[in-house]
Scaffold this motif. Structure first.
Motif, PDB file in Angstrom:
ATOM      1  N   ALA A   1      10.109   5.454 -10.314  1.00 35.47           N
ATOM      2  CA  ALA A   1       9.128   6.485  -9.991  1.00 35.47           C
ATOM      3  C   ALA A   1       7.692   5.980 -10.040  1.00 35.47           C
ATOM      4  O   ALA A   1       6.879   6.303  -9.180  1.00 35.47           O
ATOM      5  CB  ALA A   1       9.288   7.680 -10.936  1.00 35.47           C
ATOM      6  N   VAL A   2       7.355   5.195 -11.054  1.00 37.22           N
ATOM      7  CA  VAL A   2       5.972   4.739 -11.224  1.00 37.22           C
ATOM      8  C   VAL A   2       5.753   3.391 -10.543  1.00 37.22           C
ATOM      9  O   VAL A   2       4.737   3.173  -9.887  1.00 37.22           O
ATOM     10  CB  VAL A   2       5.600   4.636 -12.722  1.00 37.22           C
ATOM     11  CG1 VAL A   2       4.103   4.414 -12.870  1.00 37.22           C
ATOM     12  CG2 VAL A   2       6.016   5.896 -13.467  1.00 37.22           C
ATOM     13  N   GLY A   3       6.729   2.503 -10.694  1.00 33.15           N
ATOM     14  CA  GLY A   3       6.588   1.187 -10.088  1.00 33.15           C
ATOM     15  C   GLY A   3       6.890   1.169  -8.606  1.00 33.15           C
ATOM     16  O   GLY A   3       6.486   0.253  -7.902  1.00 33.15           O
TER      17      GLY A   3
ATOM     18  N   ALA B   1       0.831  -1.206   0.000  1.00 34.08           N
ATOM     19  CA  ALA B   1       0.000   0.000   0.000  1.00 34.08           C
ATOM     20  C   ALA B   1       0.860   1.248   0.000  1.00 34.08           C
ATOM     21  O   ALA B   1       0.546   2.245  -0.660  1.00 34.08           O
ATOM     22  CB  ALA B   1      -0.921  -0.013   1.217  1.00 34.08           C
ATOM     23  N   LEU B   2       1.968   1.201   0.746  1.00 36.71           N
ATOM     24  CA  LEU B   2       2.871   2.349   0.782  1.00 36.71           C
ATOM     25  C   LEU B   2       3.471   2.585  -0.592  1.00 36.71           C
ATOM     26  O   LEU B   2       3.572   3.729  -1.059  1.00 36.71           O
ATOM     27  CB  LEU B   2       3.972   2.097   1.823  1.00 36.71           C
ATOM     28  CG  LEU B   2       4.944   3.258   2.099  1.00 36.71           C
ATOM     29  CD1 LEU B   2       4.198   4.454   2.653  1.00 36.71           C
ATOM     30  CD2 LEU B   2       6.031   2.802   3.073  1.00 36.71           C
ATOM     31  N   ARG B   3       3.860   1.498  -1.266  1.00 39.73           N
ATOM     32  CA  ARG B   3       4.440   1.625  -2.609  1.00 39.73           C
ATOM     33  C   ARG B   3       3.431   2.208  -3.593  1.00 39.73           C
ATOM     34  O   ARG B   3       3.777   2.991  -4.471  1.00 39.73           O
ATOM     35  CB  ARG B   3       4.916   0.256  -3.089  1.00 39.73           C
ATOM     36  CG  ARG B   3       5.420   0.237  -4.513  1.00 39.73           C
ATOM     37  CD  ARG B   3       5.951  -1.135  -4.908  1.00 39.73           C
ATOM     38  NE  ARG B   3       7.205  -1.410  -4.247  1.00 39.73           N
ATOM     39  CZ  ARG B   3       7.891  -2.545  -4.414  1.00 39.73           C
ATOM     40  NH1 ARG B   3       7.411  -3.492  -5.188  1.00 39.73           N
ATOM     41  NH2 ARG B   3       9.042  -2.733  -3.795  1.00 39.73           N
ATOM     42  N   ALA B   4       2.147   1.834  -3.427  1.00 43.55           N
ATOM     43  CA  ALA B   4       1.113   2.332  -4.338  1.00 43.55           C
ATOM     44  C   ALA B   4       0.921   3.838  -4.211  1.00 43.55           C
ATOM     45  O   ALA B   4       0.458   4.497  -5.149  1.00 43.55           O
ATOM     46  CB  ALA B   4      -0.201   1.613  -4.066  1.00 43.55           C
ATOM     47  N   LEU B   5       1.271   4.404  -3.041  1.00 45.09           N
ATOM     48  CA  LEU B   5       1.118   5.845  -2.851  1.00 45.09           C
ATOM     49  C   LEU B   5       2.217   6.647  -3.539  1.00 45.09           C
ATOM     50  O   LEU B   5       2.045   7.838  -3.792  1.00 45.09           O
ATOM     51  CB  LEU B   5       1.134   6.171  -1.350  1.00 45.09           C
ATOM     52  CG  LEU B   5      -0.082   5.747  -0.536  1.00 45.09           C
ATOM     53  CD1 LEU B   5       0.181   5.949   0.945  1.00 45.09           C
ATOM     54  CD2 LEU B   5      -1.306   6.527  -0.975  1.00 45.09           C
ATOM     55  N   VAL B   6       3.344   6.004  -3.840  1.00 44.25           N
ATOM     56  CA  VAL B   6       4.507   6.737  -4.368  1.00 44.25           C
ATOM     57  C   VAL B   6       4.177   7.519  -5.633  1.00 44.25           C
ATOM     58  O   VAL B   6       4.427   8.732  -5.704  1.00 44.25           O
ATOM     59  CB  VAL B   6       5.691   5.768  -4.596  1.00 44.25           C
ATOM     60  CG1 VAL B   6       6.807   6.462  -5.372  1.00 44.25           C
ATOM     61  CG2 VAL B   6       6.213   5.266  -3.259  1.00 44.25           C
TER      62      VAL B   6
END
Length: 402
Positions: free
Chosen positions: A126-128, A13-18
């Motif tokens: 940046a996106v992944g 979930a944290l990665r999805a916020l990036v």
């Protein structure tokens, strides 16, 4: 997610916020390099604080902390850059749709001033949301090397406006490069490319974007059958089709049909839609013998017609078309097609491998063995080398039995 406390820290979930937070910073006109560095600092702070004190609005929290880091950085350079006054104004977090965030970041990472390798690396970072180490592992390079590549890419973008629409065709090419990088290291790059392409399709109705997603899904569905128990390559005609992912195939077909339905006489299918249609025909066949080769050949005709000089501009498509000619019109016809490519890619292993396949299709096992052996001599890929050596040995054994 913004309205629910995360509770236990969820790395996914944290990665999805990036990408959402980074896109919000870029929309405000922040420099890519500075924004990405500030966000990384905010993520480190989140890992420290959130387990004991989870925020109600994780995205807003990250945006605020990253903004403070940017403000602090500006203040430290106030004497030289004279930006302290304006830097002290702390903008409120910008709410945007996830699809729009992804589209903006993909355009930034696919900037034409970057090399393809840098475009791919920056997209994954940046996106992944992948770490530099994960990206380095995926491409078998040292972490320091990948860090330098990403740093140079961000430096290249410094000072360039990043809030203008980019070229979607470049974005699609970068995503396809990520997909074709395969399944290596600790990161499934093909799976990551599918995830990113799904997000891209949230933000655009472009049929080619749907075509690329369909192509990925239809090819990815065959993954479980591509290697045998010993890790050796299994060619499409010999794969156990019961291992193919039928749900992924069905989804790919639905996405492809949606893309093709948007076509008109003036707007014909693009490269990814055509390749997806070919993949769908392969996936639809219950066995190799039931493959609809005439229809596949017709799609390949459309594919090579997309370029003015396909022999030089798209030799891979012409070579694949030659194999389909061999199946639809006979091995000799396919071999004649490969002759057109001799001057262009006659020194490449794929050309000799295709010749070997067509010779075998026509029953000339000695010629097939020679072509496979030459292809093995030219390849630098260990898995392909093993496969081609075995193909050559099998063809020689078959010739001796005759």
């Amino acid at each position: 997610m913004d309205d629910e406390p995360p509770g236990r820290l969820d790395e996914g979930a944290l990665r999805a916020l990036v990408p959402q937070v980074l896109a919000g910073l870029l929309r405000r006109g922040e420099d890519f390099d500075a924004a990405e560095d500030a966000l990384q600092e905010a993520l480190v702070e989140a890992l420290r604080v959130w387990p004991d004190s989870p925020p109600r609005n994780p995205r807003g929290w990250l945006t605020t902390v990253a903004t403070r880091r940017l403000v602090d950085a500006r203040r430290s350079e106030a004497a030289r850059r004279r930006r302290e006054e304006t830097a002290q104004a702390e903008p409120a977090p910008v709410a945007t749709e996830e699809g729009d965030d992804t589209l903006l970041l993909l355009f930034c990472c696919a900037h034409p001033d970057l090399s393809p390798a840098s475009q791919v690396a920056l997209t994954l970072r940046a996106v992944g949301g992948l770490t530099t180490r994960e990206i380095a592992d995926a491409f078998y390079v040292p972490e320091a090397t990948m860090a330098q590549r990403i740093s140079r890419a961000k430096h290249t973008l410094r000072g360039r406006p990043l809030d203008q629409p980019g070229d979607l065709a470049v974005v699609l090419r970068v995503l396809y490069l990520v997909y074709t990088a395969g399944h290596v290291g600790r990161v499934d790059l093909a799976g990551e490319a599918i995830r990113l392409t799904r997000q891209l399709n949230l933000a655009t109705d472009e049929p080619e974007a749907r075509g690329l997603l369909a192509l990925m899904l239809l090819n990815h569905a065959r993954l479980p059958a591509r290697l045998d128990a010993d890790g050796r390559i299994v060619t499409l005609d010999l794969q156990d089709r019961s291992l193919w992912d039928t749900r992924e195939i069905a989804e790919g077909v639905r996405v492809l049909q949606s893309a093709l339905a948007a076509q008109t006489d003036e707007r014909r299918p693009g490269r990814y839609q055509i390749q997806a249609a070919i993949a769908a025909l392969h996936d639809d066949a219950a066995s190799a013998a039931e493959t609809d080769w005439p229809q596949i050949l017709a799609w390949y005709d459309d594919l090579v017609a997309l370029t003015a000089d396909p022999v030089r501009q798209d030799p891979a498509a012409v070579l694949a078309r030659a194999v389909s000619v061999g199946h639809a019109l006979g091995a000799d016809a396919g071999l004649r097609e490969t002759d057109r490519l001799r001057e262009v890619i006659g020194g490449q292993y794929k050309w000799h491998a295709a010749r070997g396949y067509l010779h075998e299709l026509g029953g000339d096992l000695l010629a097939a063995a020679e072509s496979y052996a030459e292809a093995a001599r030219l390849t630098s890929n260990v898995a392909e080398l093993d496969h081609l050596v075995r193909q050559a040995a099998r063809a020689r054994a078959g010739a001796r039995r005759r």
